[in-house]
Design a protein around this motif. Structure first.
Motif, mmCIF file in Angstrom:
data_model
loop_
_atom_site.group_PDB
_atom_site.id
_atom_site.type_symbol
_atom_site.label_atom_id
_atom_site.label_comp_id
_atom_site.label_asym_id
_atom_site.label_seq_id
_atom_site.Cartn_x
_atom_site.Cartn_y
_atom_site.Cartn_z
ATOM 1 N N ALA A 248 53.667 55.586 44.810
ATOM 2 C CA ALA A 248 54.325 56.434 45.825
ATOM 3 C C ALA A 248 54.439 55.706 47.160
ATOM 4 O O ALA A 248 55.368 55.944 47.930
ATOM 5 C CB ALA A 248 53.558 57.746 45.986
ATOM 6 N N ASN A 249 53.497 54.797 47.413
ATOM 7 C CA ASN A 249 53.525 54.081 48.691
ATOM 8 C C ASN A 249 54.178 52.703 48.595
ATOM 9 O O ASN A 249 54.028 51.871 49.487
ATOM 10 C CB ASN A 249 52.119 53.996 49.277
ATOM 11 N N GLY A 250 54.878 52.472 47.508
ATOM 12 C CA GLY A 250 55.754 51.303 47.430
ATOM 13 C C GLY A 250 55.124 50.018 46.935
ATOM 14 O O GLY A 250 55.746 48.960 46.998
ATOM 15 N N CYS A 251 53.883 50.099 46.440
ATOM 16 C CA CYS A 251 53.255 48.874 45.920
ATOM 17 C C CYS A 251 54.063 48.370 44.716
ATOM 18 O O CYS A 251 54.466 49.148 43.860
ATOM 19 C CB CYS A 251 51.808 49.171 45.526
ATOM 20 N N ASP A 252 54.307 47.057 44.664
ATOM 21 C CA ASP A 252 55.232 46.525 43.657
ATOM 22 C C ASP A 252 54.583 46.248 42.312
ATOM 23 O O ASP A 252 55.159 46.526 41.270
ATOM 24 C CB ASP A 252 55.852 45.222 44.182
ATOM 25 N N ILE A 253 53.384 45.660 42.335
ATOM 26 C CA ILE A 253 52.739 45.234 41.094
ATOM 27 C C ILE A 253 51.302 45.754 41.071
ATOM 28 O O ILE A 253 50.606 45.720 42.094
ATOM 29 C CB ILE A 253 52.722 43.683 40.979
ATOM 30 N N LEU A 254 50.857 46.212 39.903
ATOM 31 C CA LEU A 254 49.516 46.783 39.767
ATOM 32 C C LEU A 254 48.727 46.022 38.718
ATOM 33 O O LEU A 254 49.255 45.599 37.690
ATOM 34 C CB LEU A 254 49.607 48.260 39.357
ATOM 35 N N GLN A 255 47.429 45.880 38.999
ATOM 36 C CA GLN A 255 46.551 45.146 38.083
ATOM 37 C C GLN A 255 45.190 45.830 38.110
ATOM 38 O O GLN A 255 44.681 46.153 39.185
ATOM 39 C CB GLN A 255 46.437 43.705 38.576
ATOM 40 N N GLY A 256 44.609 46.063 36.958
ATOM 41 C CA GLY A 256 43.278 46.677 36.965
ATOM 42 C C GLY A 256 42.885 47.232 35.615
ATOM 43 O O GLY A 256 43.678 47.242 34.666
ATOM 44 N N TYR A 257 41.644 47.700 35.560
ATOM 45 C CA TYR A 257 41.081 48.179 34.303
ATOM 46 C C TYR A 257 41.858 49.357 33.730
ATOM 47 O O TYR A 257 41.798 49.614 32.530
ATOM 48 C CB TYR A 257 39.614 48.583 34.498
ATOM 49 N N LEU A 258 42.587 50.106 34.589
ATOM 50 C CA LEU A 258 43.409 51.214 34.080
ATOM 51 C C LEU A 258 44.339 50.708 32.976
ATOM 52 O O LEU A 258 44.564 51.397 31.984
ATOM 53 C CB LEU A 258 44.227 51.828 35.220
ATOM 54 N N TYR A 259 44.873 49.531 33.157
ATOM 55 C CA TYR A 259 45.795 48.954 32.171
ATOM 56 C C TYR A 259 45.035 48.150 31.134
ATOM 57 O O TYR A 259 45.175 48.353 29.950
ATOM 58 C CB TYR A 259 46.845 48.103 32.878
ATOM 59 N N SER A 260 44.238 47.208 31.616
ATOM 60 C CA SER A 260 43.421 46.395 30.709
ATOM 61 C C SER A 260 42.416 45.581 31.520
ATOM 62 O O SER A 260 42.731 45.129 32.622
ATOM 63 C CB SER A 260 44.307 45.432 29.908
ATOM 64 N N LYS A 261 41.241 45.391 30.956
ATOM 65 C CA LYS A 261 40.329 44.385 31.495
ATOM 66 C C LYS A 261 40.882 43.006 31.119
ATOM 67 O O LYS A 261 41.738 42.917 30.244
ATOM 68 C CB LYS A 261 38.943 44.560 30.874
ATOM 69 N N PRO A 262 40.387 41.950 31.731
ATOM 70 C CA PRO A 262 40.751 40.617 31.232
ATOM 71 C C PRO A 262 40.234 40.463 29.797
ATOM 72 O O PRO A 262 39.087 40.818 29.528
ATOM 73 C CB PRO A 262 40.020 39.666 32.184
ATOM 74 N N VAL A 263 41.089 39.983 28.898
ATOM 75 C CA VAL A 263 40.716 39.864 27.483
ATOM 76 C C VAL A 263 41.121 38.493 26.939
ATOM 77 O O VAL A 263 42.003 37.834 27.501
ATOM 78 C CB VAL A 263 41.379 40.982 26.630
ATOM 79 N N PRO A 264 40.510 38.082 25.820
ATOM 80 C CA PRO A 264 40.867 36.790 25.221
ATOM 81 C C PRO A 264 42.330 36.761 24.766
ATOM 82 O O PRO A 264 42.949 37.814 24.574
ATOM 83 C CB PRO A 264 39.942 36.689 24.006
ATOM 84 N N ALA A 265 42.838 35.541 24.568
ATOM 85 C CA ALA A 265 44.264 35.334 24.286
ATOM 86 C C ALA A 265 44.798 36.230 23.160
ATOM 87 O O ALA A 265 45.832 36.872 23.312
ATOM 88 C CB ALA A 265 44.500 33.869 23.948
ATOM 89 N N ARG A 266 44.094 36.264 22.053
ATOM 90 C CA ARG A 266 44.595 37.000 20.902
ATOM 91 C C ARG A 266 44.718 38.496 21.208
ATOM 92 O O ARG A 266 45.730 39.131 20.922
ATOM 93 C CB ARG A 266 43.632 36.773 19.720
ATOM 94 N N GLU A 267 43.668 38.999 21.849
ATOM 95 C CA GLU A 267 43.667 40.418 22.213
ATOM 96 C C GLU A 267 44.782 40.712 23.225
ATOM 97 O O GLU A 267 45.409 41.778 23.181
ATOM 98 C CB GLU A 267 42.309 40.757 22.836
ATOM 99 N N PHE A 268 44.994 39.771 24.124
ATOM 100 C CA PHE A 268 46.042 39.949 25.123
ATOM 101 C C PHE A 268 47.419 40.013 24.439
ATOM 102 O O PHE A 268 48.262 40.835 24.798
ATOM 103 C CB PHE A 268 46.000 38.819 26.152
ATOM 104 N N GLY A 269 47.609 39.172 23.442
ATOM 105 C CA GLY A 269 48.862 39.208 22.675
ATOM 106 C C GLY A 269 49.080 40.569 22.037
ATOM 107 O O GLY A 269 50.180 41.132 22.097
ATOM 108 N N HIS A 270 48.014 41.131 21.459
ATOM 109 C CA HIS A 270 48.118 42.466 20.844
ATOM 110 C C HIS A 270 48.409 43.522 21.893
ATOM 111 O O HIS A 270 49.217 44.423 21.679
ATOM 112 C CB HIS A 270 46.814 42.832 20.114
ATOM 113 N N TRP A 271 47.734 43.408 23.027
ATOM 114 C CA TRP A 271 47.955 44.373 24.111
ATOM 115 C C TRP A 271 49.422 44.353 24.538
ATOM 116 O O TRP A 271 50.056 45.391 24.697
ATOM 117 C CB TRP A 271 47.037 44.043 25.300
ATOM 118 N N LEU A 272 49.963 43.125 24.713
ATOM 119 C CA LEU A 272 51.359 42.986 25.142
ATOM 120 C C LEU A 272 52.322 43.628 24.150
ATOM 121 O O LEU A 272 53.244 44.340 24.538
ATOM 122 C CB LEU A 272 51.701 41.499 25.269
#
Ligand code: C2E
Ligand code: CA
Ligand code: CA
Ligand code: CA
Length: 278
Positions: A248-272
């Motif tokens: 609502a306040n115009g932030c362009d890009i969001l990053q955080g545990y709400l979406y995903s914690k940092p994960v290993p490559a394979r898991e990240f591929g599945h998440w994507l």
């Protein structure tokens, strides 16, 4: 080599505190750890809430040490920096991340990968040629890499650092100001830098839901970023409420545990795959 350094550590054990010994041990083990796959990269998505297909990632390093277990990246990066070995680690990170980008492209997923640089990396006059060569070898466009740099890193040797950032920018890489708001910021310096992204530190974002001061700070930082023509990213987004407020306040890009914690490559591929499928 590993055994030699272990003996060295043992022989001098008396008289040194645990902390010092731990740092020595980390330094002694670090190169072998890279070879042994004890050190790896995890990936965390960077989300554009307005465009689902537009997703990026940040590469974050992890070390599971056989004796100490999980070692905080800030701890061992400081050790490796003070031992003058950070460029070895940074180049490993960049190589590994570039391979990951290439692998995802082979699966039809194009994304920008963000990489964290240390202050000392900015004093390396040939980092841009290393990256240029690497991208060329992997047939990747330079815009697939974003370098996250803190202001305090830039200030350590400002003229030389800025000259090197300029070179990296001329190569076509994206440049992000990381941990924004935690160090001392100089707007006049910022204006001189070829920056594309301003990243608000998670210390201002984690308590957005309950802290009015943080909301004011984040709000004016978003406005400042937009005034300077930058994309503004918030890290540390953990709740739907803070996500909604940031959008609502115009932030362009969001990053955080709400979406995903940092994960290993394979898991990240599945998440994507799951995320992009919607
Ligand atoms: P940073 O660049 O500010 O990275 C963001 C940190 O916030 C990461 O911690 C990430 O795991 C964490 N984080 C992300 N989302 C959330 C969230 O929703 N809630 C909370 N509580 N935390 C969240 P991490 O992975 O422990 O990294 C710590 C720092 O270590 C990084 O801070 C960066 O300064 C440094 N670092 C990590 N990897 C590298 C690397 O490859 N090279 C260099 N030079 N530094 C690195
Ligand atoms: Ca970062
Ligand atoms: Ca941060
Ligand atoms: Ca940081």
């Amino acid at each position: 080599q590993a055994r030699q350094s272990h003996e060295f550590v043992c022989r001098y054990r008396s008289g040194w505190d645990e902390d010092h010994l731990r740092r020595l041990q980390l330094f002694a083990d670090f190169k072998q750890a890279l070879l042994n796959d004890e050190i790896s990269l995890y990936y965390q998505p960077k989300i554009d809430p307005r465009q689902r297909e537009h997703v990026g990632a940040e590469a974050l390093i992890r070390w599971v040490h056989p004796e100490f277990g999980f070692v905080n990246p800030e701890e061992f990066i400081a050790v490796i920096e003070s031992a003058g070995q950070i460029s070895l680690l940074t180049r490993w990170v960049i190589r590994t991340a570039v391979k990951q980008v290439q692998q995802l492209r082979a699966q039809g997923i194009e994304l920008t990968m963000s990489i964290n640089l240390s202050a000392l990396d900015l004093l390396e006059d040939d980092l841009h040629s290393y990256i240029s060569k690497l991208l060329h070898e992997h047939e990747l466009p330079s815009r697939c890499l974003c370098l996250e740099i803190t202001e305090s890193a830039i200030m350590q040797e400002a003229e030389r650092s800025m000259a090197n950032i300029q070179r990296l920018h001329e190569l076509g890489l994206l440049i992000s100001i990381d941990d924004y708001g935690t160090g001392y910021s100089s707007l006049s310096q910022m204006k001189r830098l070829p920056v594309t992204e301003l990243k608000i530190d998670k210390s201002f974002v984690l308590d957005l839901d309950s802290n009015e001061d943080d909301r004011q700070i984040v709000k004016s930082t978003i406005e400042l970023g937009h005034t300077l023509g930058l994309s503004v990213t918030a890290e540390g987004v953990e709740t739907e409420q803070s996500r909604d407020w940031l959008v609502a306040n115009g932030c362009d890009i969001l990053q955080g545990y709400l979406y995903s914690k940092p994960v290993p490559a394979r898991e990240f591929g599945h998440w994507l795959e799951r995320y992009l499928r919607g």
